[in-house]
Scaffold this motif. Structure first.
Motif, PDB file in Angstrom:
ATOM      1  N   LEU A  81       0.825  -1.207   0.000  1.00 18.95           N
ATOM      2  CA  LEU A  81       0.000   0.000   0.000  1.00 18.95           C
ATOM      3  C   LEU A  81       0.859   1.257   0.000  1.00 18.95           C
ATOM      4  N   HIS A  82       2.000   1.216   0.691  1.00 14.32           N
ATOM      5  CA  HIS A  82       2.909   2.359   0.690  1.00 14.32           C
ATOM      6  C   HIS A  82       3.461   2.625  -0.701  1.00 14.32           C
ATOM      7  N   ARG A  83       3.903   1.574  -1.374  1.00 11.25           N
ATOM      8  CA  ARG A  83       4.505   1.772  -2.689  1.00 11.25           C
ATOM      9  C   ARG A  83       3.479   2.136  -3.752  1.00 11.25           C
ATOM     10  N   GLN A  84       2.218   1.803  -3.509  1.00 10.98           N
ATOM     11  CA  GLN A  84       1.145   2.230  -4.408  1.00 10.98           C
ATOM     12  C   GLN A  84       0.595   3.593  -4.009  1.00 10.98           C
ATOM     13  N   ARG A  85       1.186   4.186  -2.956  1.00  9.73           N
ATOM     14  CA  ARG A  85       0.773   5.486  -2.433  1.00  9.73           C
ATOM     15  C   ARG A  85      -0.711   5.484  -2.055  1.00  9.73           C
ATOM     16  N   GLU A  86      -1.143   4.403  -1.397  1.00 10.13           N
ATOM     17  CA  GLU A  86      -2.548   4.258  -1.003  1.00 10.13           C
ATOM     18  C   GLU A  86      -2.722   4.132   0.509  1.00 10.13           C
ATOM     19  N   LEU A  87      -1.642   4.262   1.266  1.00 10.60           N
ATOM     20  CA  LEU A  87      -1.761   4.119   2.716  1.00 10.60           C
ATOM     21  C   LEU A  87      -2.642   5.205   3.325  1.00 10.60           C
ATOM     22  N   ALA A  88      -2.568   6.405   2.795  1.00 11.35           N
ATOM     23  CA  ALA A  88      -3.318   7.510   3.395  1.00 11.35           C
ATOM     24  C   ALA A  88      -4.824   7.290   3.310  1.00 11.35           C
ATOM     25  N   GLU A  89      -5.277   6.623   2.247  1.00 16.59           N
ATOM     26  CA  GLU A  89      -6.708   6.428   2.059  1.00 16.59           C
ATOM     27  C   GLU A  89      -7.204   5.081   2.572  1.00 16.59           C
ATOM     28  N   CYS A  90      -6.298   4.169   2.907  1.00 16.96           N
ATOM     29  CA  CYS A  90      -6.676   2.801   3.255  1.00 16.96           C
ATOM     30  C   CYS A  90      -6.639   2.609   4.766  1.00 16.96           C
ATOM     31  N   VAL A  91      -7.688   1.975   5.284  1.00 17.85           N
ATOM     32  CA  VAL A  91      -7.720   1.583   6.694  1.00 17.85           C
ATOM     33  C   VAL A  91      -7.526   0.072   6.742  1.00 17.85           C
ATOM     34  N   LEU A  92      -6.475  -0.367   7.437  1.00 21.00           N
ATOM     35  CA  LEU A  92      -6.081  -1.769   7.425  1.00 21.00           C
ATOM     36  C   LEU A  92      -6.440  -2.428   8.753  1.00 21.00           C
ATOM     37  N   SER A  93      -6.881  -3.677   8.675  1.00 18.53           N
ATOM     38  CA  SER A  93      -7.087  -4.486   9.871  1.00 18.53           C
ATOM     39  C   SER A  93      -6.208  -5.719   9.775  1.00 18.53           C
ATOM     40  N   VAL A  94      -5.818  -6.259  10.929  1.00 18.23           N
ATOM     41  CA  VAL A  94      -4.999  -7.477  10.945  1.00 18.23           C
ATOM     42  C   VAL A  94      -5.472  -8.372  12.076  1.00 18.23           C
ATOM     43  N   VAL A  95      -5.539  -9.672  11.786  1.00 18.88           N
ATOM     44  CA  VAL A  95      -5.803 -10.693  12.797  1.00 18.88           C
ATOM     45  C   VAL A  95      -4.552 -11.549  12.865  1.00 18.88           C
ATOM     46  N   PRO A  96      -3.773 -11.470  13.954  1.00 23.19           N
ATOM     47  CA  PRO A  96      -2.479 -12.169  14.006  1.00 23.19           C
ATOM     48  C   PRO A  96      -2.655 -13.683  14.137  1.00 23.19           C
ATOM     49  N   VAL A  97      -2.209 -14.394  13.118  1.00 25.24           N
ATOM     50  CA  VAL A  97      -2.195 -15.859  13.135  1.00 25.24           C
ATOM     51  C   VAL A  97      -0.911 -16.297  12.452  1.00 25.24           C
TER      52      VAL A  97
END
Length: 281
Positions: A81-97
């Motif tokens: 997402l950083h390299r696509q320059r989309e981090l600012a608009e994207c809200v990310l979730s993670v479930v650690p497994v």
């Protein structure tokens, strides 16, 4: 780590399940899918490798991405997402497994599969600082120089029957003479560490380690541990927006991976660069 809490508004989820998570803990993956599917409209993707993983994220549309996997999967998503320059608009979730979960847990993601899945549904977005280096690499949790081997992950939820089977195998299989390879610890390094252009330690002062973490308010926290002879030397502490390290070829551990060798690297803080859904405080 700057945090600005805003509500996670999207009910459309793209659940990307990393293959390592499916292989190491299929039961937790099944539980996560059930919890998320019961609470929101979900589309589940089962990529077989990094290319399919990236393709799924790229084609997410308006769905909020949920990464089910370990630290490597989380960092893979953030880097993409950083390299696509989309981090600012994207809200990310993670479930650690998976086997390596230290970064996700340090960021505040719950340790249990059910609690983490509930946080995806009921949590809030917080904007977190990250470090970006001059080769476009990113650091969410911590940076360490020189790179040290990662400690083996210990899963506290290993089932008793699995431990019993492992003990049985050890009793049935004859022990072989051990062939140990002793790896000596890295010696003192000679590095120049500059924070916002000011030299904190120079090449003529050997040091044991340098650690850099995204702090708060757009500043990184820097700790330099000088090499000690006899009494332990006090660490040198600083904070700033940029950190530059120069010296002979050195490797560094950034979150879940090791990079280098390099002779010079500069890290810059990006304030509030990552939007991550975390439990509401």
């Amino acid at each position: 780590m700057a945090e600005v809490a805003t509500s996670a508004t999207s009910d459309q989820l793209l659940v990307v399940i990393d293959p390592v998570a499916r292989q190491t803990d299929g039961e937790s993956v099944r539980i996560v899918k059930d919890v998320l599917s019961a609470g929101a409209a979900t589309k589940v993707c089962l990529p077989e490798g990094p290319e399919e993983f990236a393709r799924a994220l790229t084609r997410r549309g308006s769905r909020r991405p949920v990464v089910v996997g370990d630290d490597r999967a989380l960092m893979r998503a953030v880097v993409l997402l950083h390299r696509q320059r989309e981090l600012a608009e994207c809200v990310l979730s993670v479930v650690p497994v998976g086997p390596a979960l230290g970064v996700a847990h340090a960021l505040g993601v719950p340790t249990g599969a059910v609690a983490a899945a509930r946080a995806v549904l009921d949590g809030a977005e917080r904007r977190l600082d990250m470090l970006v280096d001059d080769s476009d690499g990113v650091v969410l949790g911590a940076l360490r120089i020189p790179a040290l081997p990662a400690a083996p992950a210990v899963d506290a939820s290993v089932r008793p029957w699995l431990r019993t089977c492992q003990s049985l195998v050890r009793t049935l299989v004859p022990a072989r003479p051990a062939r140990e390879t002793v790896v000596p610890p890295p010696g003192p390094a000679r590095l120049r560490v500059e924070v916002d252009g000011v030299t904190l330690v120079d090449l003529d002062h050997p040091l044991e380690a340098v650690s850099v973490t995204p702090g708060t308010g757009g500043l990184a926290s820097v700790e330099v541990r000088p090499a000690s002879v006899g009494a332990e030397a006090s660490p040198l502490l600083a904070s700033g927006k940029t950190v530059t390290v120069t010296g002979a070829d050195f490797r560094y551990r950034a979150d879940a991976g090791v990079a280098g060798p390099v002779r010079r690297r500069t890290w810059t803080v990006r304030e509030g660069a990552v939007g991550l859904v975390l439990p509401v405080r």
